[in-house]
Design an enzyme around this catalytic site. Structure first.
Site, mmCIF file in Angstrom:
data_model
loop_
_atom_site.group_PDB
_atom_site.id
_atom_site.type_symbol
_atom_site.label_atom_id
_atom_site.label_comp_id
_atom_site.label_asym_id
_atom_site.label_seq_id
_atom_site.Cartn_x
_atom_site.Cartn_y
_atom_site.Cartn_z
ATOM 1 C CD GLU A 435 -9.124 5.847 1.087
ATOM 2 O OE1 GLU A 435 -9.721 7.276 -0.014
ATOM 3 O OE2 GLU A 435 -7.294 5.941 1.323
HETATM 4 O O1 0X9 Z 1 -3.521 4.264 -1.269
HETATM 5 C C1 0X9 Z 1 -3.122 5.128 -0.557
HETATM 6 O O2 0X9 Z 1 -2.591 5.665 -0.602
HETATM 7 C C2 0X9 Z 1 -4.467 5.735 0.578
HETATM 8 N N1 0X9 Z 1 -6.079 5.494 -0.836
HETATM 9 S S1 0X9 Z 1 -5.633 6.247 -1.945
HETATM 10 O O3 0X9 Z 1 -6.811 6.351 -2.451
HETATM 11 N N2 0X9 Z 1 -6.600 7.730 -1.056
HETATM 12 O O4 0X9 Z 1 -4.670 6.617 -2.748
HETATM 13 C C3 0X9 Z 1 -4.871 4.915 1.634
HETATM 14 C C4 0X9 Z 1 -3.646 4.601 2.433
HETATM 15 C C5 0X9 Z 1 -4.085 3.401 3.319
HETATM 16 N N3 0X9 Z 1 -3.118 2.809 4.094
HETATM 17 C C6 0X9 Z 1 -2.708 3.268 5.128
HETATM 18 N N4 0X9 Z 1 -3.266 4.431 5.557
HETATM 19 N N5 0X9 Z 1 -1.642 3.451 5.793
HETATM 20 ZN ZN ZN Z 2 -5.493 9.654 -1.098
#
Ligand code: 0X9
Ligand code: ZN
Length: 697
Positions: A435
């Site tokens: 992120e």
């Molecule tokens: O919610 C998401 O898809 C991601 N955050 S975002 O703000 N970029 O949309 C985080 C996903 C975290 N979970 C996994 N990677 N499993």
């Molecule tokens: Zn995202």
């Protein structure tokens, strides 16, 4: 489904949240406020100290950004109706970016000024502005034409819903020649349309490797020992809308034609999902922009690609409502964009994968959902991934380069169906979500440079160094498996495996089907993922053992909108501190747990704000010795008498025995299978398999 809340950390987003320590009225009601005449699309931080607040917020159909901590959720308000819905719900909120359009325009101004003052930025490409989709495609084509020996540009198997081709580059020595079984590193960007830096960082890494090949020894060595596949923009349709609308804001400003109507809607600049317009129906090519006009900010339509992968698809943290920002799609891999990545990863041994997103300065590792959750498809708690120690070590090492926080993805919030929820569990290749950036989806461009190259104490490191560390892991044979031996020159070796991958409630069939060609010396070395998937390996499940080793109970009385503190001292090392708040009526009390520092200051270490009618419980894993303050809060309970119990437990770890899986290795000559052997190989193991029969005519 009800789960035991485990302690979670708030995200690192540099967000001005109103943290409710003690009781303020902010979380209870907002004075009746009218929607102002001059509404501006905005980013707000909504106070959600209780689960009931989060549940209420989720019913409003707003664009929750998923940047959330235990007591807040960030929300994009696209329209006056959105603001009215939030005001009507009575949830407290802080405005973080009061005018997203003005911010977009301001960013555009900063970007234009930076570009005007810059001939060549310090980025590998020298770029001084965000790429458009056309720029990405041109840059990938140029990389290949500049270094055809090193770069193969390819189209992914499926076009996007709006009809676009999706491109990636494969980088490696003699990349157009036969596959010789080198380990594969995959780097992805822009699953979410508005997260532009995620594509920039991925693309810059590709350029970096290519430009520095032959001069930088470390990069030359890494590229010689691997195949690197970069798909900078997975969600091409969404990105095209977001990127062009982001630009339009600027044009509207510059030509003075900014009318209230146009400025009243940022178009798709903050779109998240893909171009699915009608669920279950193909989107006619070229209709996405027009089709999403009815969806303010484009957030209503589409599937969230980071909830559409097969891994535990359909579980917590993914919505089954089409209009929701985290809509999981009609079925696992229902979207061409996720199917593309599935096929990419199923056809190679991707030993390490990074999927980039923005924002929150995090390095996230599997699993996406908390270890105490029980997928009905498996009937046992998810637990920690089998490779937790190694996944954590690499996550921490990468985070030490870019200064991000390394944590389990579920510590942010539960998700299912995300990229590495599937890729890690199905293939065993390590997978991470980055992120990128502190506080914005697509901040001024100079921030992209700082994130990639590192700034301040991370100058000279940044994501560039974190990616290189990941690539070093990808080529390190101790982190995957290696098969080697004799086989006829020119023969095709195939490793194949078909298995059911668990979704949340059922399973999907996955097939991994990979090939390599034996070199002219009649020997092969094949870097592969282990034959047994992590998801079926032995699983350690923690259960509380019998009686508590230390326990204390209190009763008390707290009037509505007041709170009462009790102190508990953890006097020995233990695995778990459980704090339970109970009271007789089915209404709302909350519980917060703080650790008391030597100077008397309090640090919140846990909270429980369940739905009305549920009792409150906080669990702290391996609590440090010392004094804890347990705060009973009466939000809306008519019976102010409660019982609070703190218990310290040792946990028993039991092991659920797993399975052993084998690859089927075949040796093929002239398209005919000549030899077939089952191969069981563990992570870190190097196995010799001579394919003698394959050599006989
Ligand atoms: O919610 C998401 O898809 C991601 N955050 S975002 O703000 N970029 O949309 C985080 C996903 C975290 N979970 C996994 N990677 N499993
Ligand atoms: Zn995202």
């Amino acid at each position: 489904m009800r789960r035991r809340p485990l302690p979670r950390r708030a995200t690192l987003c540099a967000v001005a949240t109103t943290v409710l320590i003690g009781l303020t009225t902010a979380g209870l009601s907002t004075p009746a406020a009218a929607v102002p005449d001059e509404f501006r699309p905005q980013l707000v931080t909504v106070d959600t100290p209780t689960r009931a607040d989060k549940a209420l917020l989720q019913t409003l159909g707003l664009d929750l950004t998923e940047h959330a901590g235990h007591d807040y959720v960030e929300v994009v308000l696209h329209t006056p109706a959105d603001l009215a819905a939030l005001l009507g719900a009575g949830l407290g909120f802080d405005v973080r970016i009061p005018d997203l359009l003005a911010r977009e325009a301001e960013n555009n101004r900063i970007n234009a000024a930076y570009a005007a003052a810059t001939t060549t930025s310090p980025l590998p490409s020298g770029r001084d502005a965000y790429r458009t989709l056309a720029d990405y495609n041109a840059d990938m084509a140029a990389l290949e034409s500049d270094r055809p020996d090193l770069v193969k540009r390819f189209a992914l198997p499926h076009r996007s819903l709006d009809g676009r081709e999706i491109f990636g580059v494969e980088i490696g020595k003699d990349v157009h020649g036969p596959d010789r079984g080198l380990p594969v590193f995959v780097m992805l960007g822009v699953h979410h349309a508005r997260e532009w830096p995620s594509g920039e960082n991925a693309m810059e890494f590709a350029v970096d490797l290519v430009r520095n090949y032959g001069t930088d020894r470390r990069i030359t060595d890494l590229v010689d020992r691997s195949r690197v596949v970069v798909v900078p923009v997975v969600n091409v349709d969404g990105f095209e809308l977001s990127r062009t609308d982001g630009e339009l804001v600027d044009i509207r400003e510059v030509d003075g034609g900014g009318t209230a109507t146009i400025l009243g809607n940022p178009g798709n600049a903050y779109k998240r999902k893909n171009c699915r317009l009608v669920d279950g129906q193909d989107t006619p090519d070229g209709t996405c922009r027009a089709g999403s006009l009815t969806s303010p900010g484009g957030f209503g339509t589409g599937t969230d690609l980071n909830r559409n992968y097969g891994g535990y698809w359909g579980g917590p943290g993914a919505s089954d409502l089409f209009a929701d920002p985290t809509y999981r799609g009609a079925a696992p891999f229902s979207e061409p964009e996720t199917q593309n990545i599935r096929e990419l990863v199923s056809g190679r041994h991707v030993t390490t994968l990074i999927t980039n997103h923005t924002f929150s300065n995090l390095v996230l590792r599997p699993n996406g959902a908390a270890p105490d959750l029980v997928p009905p498809s498996e009937g046992i708690p998810l637990g920690d991934p089998f490779d937790e120690a190694a996944l954590k070590a690499l996550g921490d090492e990468m985070a030490a380069q870019n200064g991000y926080t390394s944590q389990h993805a579920w510590e942010l919030y539960d998700t299912t169906g995300s990229t590495e929820d599937w890729s890690y569990n199905a293939t065993g290749g390590f997978g991470y979500t980055f992120e990128i950036g502190p506080d914005e989806f697509h901040p001024p461009f100079p921030e992209v440079i700082d994130e990639y190259l590192g700034a301040g104490e991370f100058a000279g490191k940044g994501n560039r160094e974190a990616y290189l560390v990941a690539l070093e892991n990808a080529v390190d044979p101790t982190t995957h498996s290696v098969l080697s031996g004799k086989a006829p020159a020119g023969a095709t070796l195939r490793l194949k495996k078909t298995f059911p991958s668990p979704t949340w409630e059922g399973s999907i069939q996955d097939t991994l089907d990979t090939t390599m060609t034996v070199g002219p010396d009649g020997r092969y070395t094949w870097h592969v993922n282990p034959s047994t998937r992590p998801v079926v390996k032995d699983r350690q499940v923690e259960t509380l053992s019998g009686d508590p080793v230390q326990e204390e109970s209190w009763t008390g009385t707290t009037l509505p909108l007041q709170s009462t503190d009790r102190e508990f001292t953890v006097a020995r090392d233990a695995d778990l501190l459980e704090v339970v708040l109970d009271w007789p009526t089915p209404d709302d009390m909350d519980l917060e747990v703080y650790r008391k520092n030597a100077d008397g200051s309090l640090v919140q270490v846990g909270s429980s704000g369940n739905f009305v009618g549920e009792k409150e419980r906080v669990l702290l894993q391996a609590p440090e010795q010392g004094t804890y303050v347990l705060r009973a809060i009466n939000f809306a309970s008519v019976t102010p008498t409660w019982t609070l119990t703190a218990s310290l437990f040792e946990a028993e770890t039991s092991t659920v025995p797993g399975l052993v899986e084998a690859w089927t290795l075949t040796c093929e000559r002239d398209g005919r299978v000549v030899e077939r052997v089952p191969v069981v190989v563990d992570r870190g193991q190097q196995l010799r398999v001579d394919l003698k029969a394959c050599g006989r005519r």
